[in-house]
Design a protein around this motif. Structure first.
Motif, PDB file in Angstrom:
ATOM      1  N   GLY A  14       0.565  -1.165   0.073  1.00  0.00           N
ATOM      2  CA  GLY A  14       0.138  -0.046  -0.138  1.00  0.00           C
ATOM      3  C   GLY A  14       0.903   1.331   0.099  1.00  0.00           C
ATOM      4  N   MET A  16       3.026   2.606   2.345  1.00  0.00           N
ATOM      5  CA  MET A  16       4.339   2.553   2.786  1.00  0.00           C
ATOM      6  C   MET A  16       5.348   1.494   2.083  1.00  0.00           C
ATOM      7  SD  MET A  16       3.987   4.862   5.149  1.00  0.00           S
ATOM      8  CE  MET A  16       2.355   5.349   5.556  1.00  0.00           C
ATOM      9  N   ASP A  35       1.391  -8.376  -1.993  1.00  0.00           N
ATOM     10  CA  ASP A  35       0.224  -8.016  -1.574  1.00  0.00           C
ATOM     11  C   ASP A  35      -0.961  -8.844  -1.541  1.00  0.00           C
ATOM     12  OD1 ASP A  35      -0.652  -4.682  -0.509  1.00  0.00           O
ATOM     13  OD2 ASP A  35      -2.145  -6.092  -1.220  1.00  0.00           O
ATOM     14  N   PHE A  37      -4.150  -8.025  -2.120  1.00  0.00           N
ATOM     15  CA  PHE A  37      -4.798  -7.362  -3.196  1.00  0.00           C
ATOM     16  C   PHE A  37      -3.956  -7.267  -4.226  1.00  0.00           C
ATOM     17  CE2 PHE A  37      -7.544  -6.752   0.670  1.00  0.00           C
ATOM     18  CZ  PHE A  37      -8.251  -7.641   0.696  1.00  0.00           C
ATOM     19  N   SER A  46      -5.728   3.548   1.824  1.00  0.00           N
ATOM     20  CA  SER A  46      -4.967   4.296   0.611  1.00  0.00           C
ATOM     21  C   SER A  46      -6.056   4.419  -0.195  1.00  0.00           C
ATOM     22  CB  SER A  46      -3.693   3.803   0.498  1.00  0.00           C
ATOM     23  OG  SER A  46      -3.026   3.621   1.706  1.00  0.00           O
ATOM     24  N   ILE A  52      -4.405  14.807   2.336  1.00  0.00           N
ATOM     25  CA  ILE A  52      -3.836  16.139   2.625  1.00  0.00           C
ATOM     26  C   ILE A  52      -2.368  15.958   2.767  1.00  0.00           C
ATOM     27  CG2 ILE A  52      -4.030  17.945   4.296  1.00  0.00           C
ATOM     28  CD1 ILE A  52      -6.798  17.530   4.622  1.00  0.00           C
ATOM     29  N   GLU A 172      -1.306 -12.410  -3.673  1.00  0.00           N
ATOM     30  CA  GLU A 172      -0.586 -13.416  -2.750  1.00  0.00           C
ATOM     31  C   GLU A 172      -0.120 -12.896  -1.439  1.00  0.00           C
ATOM     32  OE1 GLU A 172       2.854 -14.963  -5.291  1.00  0.00           O
ATOM     33  OE2 GLU A 172       3.404 -15.989  -3.628  1.00  0.00           O
ATOM     34  N   CYS A 313     -12.976   3.951   4.894  1.00  0.00           N
ATOM     35  CA  CYS A 313     -11.461   3.869   4.987  1.00  0.00           C
ATOM     36  C   CYS A 313     -11.150   3.428   6.435  1.00  0.00           C
ATOM     37  CB  CYS A 313     -10.952   4.931   4.209  1.00  0.00           C
ATOM     38  SG  CYS A 313      -9.098   4.867   4.055  1.00  0.00           S
ATOM     39  N   GLY A 342      -3.778   7.281  11.122  1.00  0.00           N
ATOM     40  CA  GLY A 342      -4.796   8.145  10.249  1.00  0.00           C
ATOM     41  C   GLY A 342      -4.202   9.278   9.746  1.00  0.00           C
ATOM     42  N   PHE A 345      -0.281   9.119   5.023  1.00  0.00           N
ATOM     43  CA  PHE A 345       0.079   9.015   3.601  1.00  0.00           C
ATOM     44  C   PHE A 345       0.943  10.182   3.308  1.00  0.00           C
ATOM     45  CE2 PHE A 345      -0.350   9.374  -0.812  1.00  0.00           C
ATOM     46  CZ  PHE A 345      -0.530   7.956  -1.203  1.00  0.00           C
TER      47      PHE A 345
END
Ligand SMILES: Cc1cc2nc3c(=O)[nH]c(=O)nc-3n(C[C@H](O)[C@H](O)[C@H](O)COP(=O)(O)OP(=O)(O)OC[C@H]3O[C@@H](n4cnc5c(N)ncnc54)[C@H](O)[C@@H]3O)c2cc1C
Length: 378
Positions: A14, A16, A35, A37, A46, A52, A172, A313, A342, A345
Motif C-alpha cells: 500500500g 508504505m 500484496d 490484493f 489508501s 492532505i 499473494e 476507509c 490516520g 499518507f
C-alpha cells in the motif's frame, strides 16, 4: 517447492510498502513485494482520491522535517513516473485559537519557520466565504499544503519499482515468516521465499503478522463523503478553496478538499467505531450522511447539495497516535512499518526512503525514537 532468494521482501504494497519497494529498487536492491490484493485497491487505508499534505503539523513539530523530505520525494516520484501526484491548494487549519488544531499548527510553523499566515475571523470570512466561522475563531493558512492522489501515488511507486527490476506479486498474501540464520523465510499461499531482510508494511493487517508483539493497534472505520455544491460552486474550485481541517467542537475535527471534479470531499477525523479488517462495514448508513449534512449546513452550507459518493476507509491507530517504524525487537532482520494512526499518507514517500535506509545502511537521518516499538513492548 523451490525457494527463491532476494535481498529484501516487502509484505504489503500500500502507501508504505509501494514506496519502500521503489526506493529499494532505485538502489539496485533485489527486492520482491507481496500484496494480498492488487494495489491500488479500496480495501485498506489508501483509497478515496485525495490525501492532505501539510507542513504546519498540529499533531507534533517532530513531523515537520519528515514531511519536508516527503515533499522532495514526491517531486522525485512525479519526475520519474511522469505523473502529477501533488496539487498545491494551500491549507487552512481553523477553530478556537487555543484548541489543539490551531495552537498546534502555529507551534510547528513557528518552531520550524513554515511559511504561514494567521487570520482572524474577519480575514477568514473575506478570504474563504464558503465557510461559516465563529467570531472568536482563528485560522492558520499555509501556502505549500495541498492534496495527493493516493491511488496514482501507489501506482506510480509500484511502476517505478517494477521498472527498476523489483518483483511485484499481487493477490499473494504473506501467511507467515520466521527469522532463520542470517535471513528470513516467508511463506505465501503460493511459495516459500528467502531474503536477507523483511519489511512488514501490512497496514491494518499488521497485527496478523506480528502477533507475538501484541501491539496495541486498533482499526477504526472512517467515512468519506463527496457532495455537489448546492450553490456558488466557484467558491469550491481548487484555486479558491484550500484543503482544510476544522476544529468544530470538543472531539469533532473535520477536514475536506476542494472540488476537483468529483464534488467537495469532507470527512470527520478520528471519528468512527473500532472494527477489524474482517468486520469493517463498508455500507454508509443514512444517519451517518444526515450527521455530516448537519455539520455542512452549519459550517459549509453552500456545499450541502446532492450526495455524489461515499467511501469507507480505515485508520490503524496506536494509543499515542504516532507511527510505528522500527526493527522487530525479537527479529533483527525484520522491520515493522505500520501503523500510521490516520495521518501517514503524506509521509509515505519519505517513509519508503527511511525504510530503504534502514535496510541498506542500518540508520536513518531522522529521529525514529518517537516511533519505536519499545514504547509498547519491552
Ligand atoms: C479516510 C482516511 C483519510 C486519511 N486522510 C489522510 C490525509 O489526508 N493525509 C495523510 O497523510 N494521511 C491520511 N490518512 C492516513 C493514510 O492514508 C494512512 O496512514 C496510509 O495510507 C497507511 O498506509 P499503509 O501502507 O500503512 O496501509 P495500506 O495502504 O492499507 O497498505 C497495506 C497493504 O498491505 C496489504 N496486506 C495486508 N496484509 C498482507 C499480507 N499478509 N500479505 C501481503 N499484503 C498484505 C494490504 O492489501 C494493503 O495493500 C487517511 C486515512 C484514511 C483511512
Amino acid at each position: 517447492m523451490s525457494t527463491l532468494h532476494y535481498d529484501v521482501i516487502v509484505a504489503g504494497l500500500g502507501a508504505m510498502g509501494s514506496q519502500t519497494l521503489a526506493h529499494l529498487a532505485r538502489r539496485g536492491v533485489r527486492a520482491i513485494g507481496f500484496d494480498r490484493f492488487a494495489p491500488p485497491h479500496d480495501q485498506g487505508s489508501s483509497h478515496g482520491k485525495s490525501r492532505i499534505i501539510r507542513e504546519a503539523y498540529f499533531e507534533d513539530p517532530i513531523y515537520v522535517p519528515l514531511v519536508r523530505r516527503a515533499y522532495e520525494c514526491w517531486a522525485e516520484l512525479e519526475a520519474e513516473s511522469g505523473r502529477t501526484l501533488l496539487r498545491r491548494t494551500g491549507g487552512l487549519c481553523y477553530g478556537p485559537p487555543a484548541g489543539e488544531l490551531v495552537s498546534g499548527a502555529r507551534r510547528s510553523a513557528e518552531l520550524h519557520g513554515v511559511a504561514h499566515e494567521v487570520l482572524d475571523a474577519a480575514a477568514l470570512r473575506a478570504r474563504f466565504p464558503a465557510f461559516v466561522f465563529d467570531d472568536d475563531w482563528t485560522g492558520v493558512l499555509e501556502p505549500r499544503a495541498g492534496m495527493l492522489d493516493p491511488e496514482a501515488s501507489i501506482a506510480a511507486a509500484l511502476g517505478v519499482a517494477a521498472g527498476r527490476g523489483a518483483t511485484v506479486r499481487t493477490g499473494e498474501p504473506v501467511l507467515r515468516w520466521r527469522q532463520e540464520g542470517d535471513g528470513v523465510v516467508v511463506e505465501t499461499g503460493q511459495g516459500r521465499y528467502e531474503a536477507d531482510q523483511l519489511v512488514l508494511s501490512a497496514g491494518m493487517w499488521i497485527g496478523d503478522l506480528v502477533r507475538e508483539l501484541a501491539l496495541p493497534v486498533t482499526v477504526q472505520r472512517n467515512v468519506l463523503y463527496w457532495f455537489t455544491p448546492r450553490r456558488d460552486s466557484r467558491l469550491f474550485a481548487p484555486d479558491r478553496f484550500p484543503v482544510f481541517l476544522g476544529d468544530l467542537a470538543a472531539d469533532v475535527m473535520w477536514y475536506g478538499f476542494p472540488d476537483t471534479g468529483d464534488g467537495v470531499k469532507v470527512a470527520l477525523h478520528h471519528h468512527g467505531p473500532a472494527v477489524t479488517p474482517e468486520t469493517v462495514d463498508r455500507h454508509v448508513a443514512e444517519h451517518e450522511v444526515e450527521h455530516l449534512r448537519g455539520l455542512l449546513q452549519r459550517h459549509l452550507p453552500a456545499a450541502n447539495g446532492a450526495l455524489r459518493e461515499t467511501g469507507v476507509c480505515t485508520y490503524t491507530n496506536v494509543p499515542d497516535e504516532h507511527f510505528v517504524i522500527d526493527r522487530h525487537p525479537q527479529a533483527s532482520r525484520v522491520l515493522v512499518a505500520s501503523p500510521c494512526s490516520g495521518h501517514g499518507f503524506k509521509f509515505s514517500s519519505a517513509i519508503g526512503e527511511v525504510l530503504a535506509d534502514l535496510v541498506t545502511t542500518g540508520r536513518s537521518r531522522f529521529d525514529l525514537a518517537p516511533f519505536a516499538i519499545g514504547r509498547f513492548v519491552r
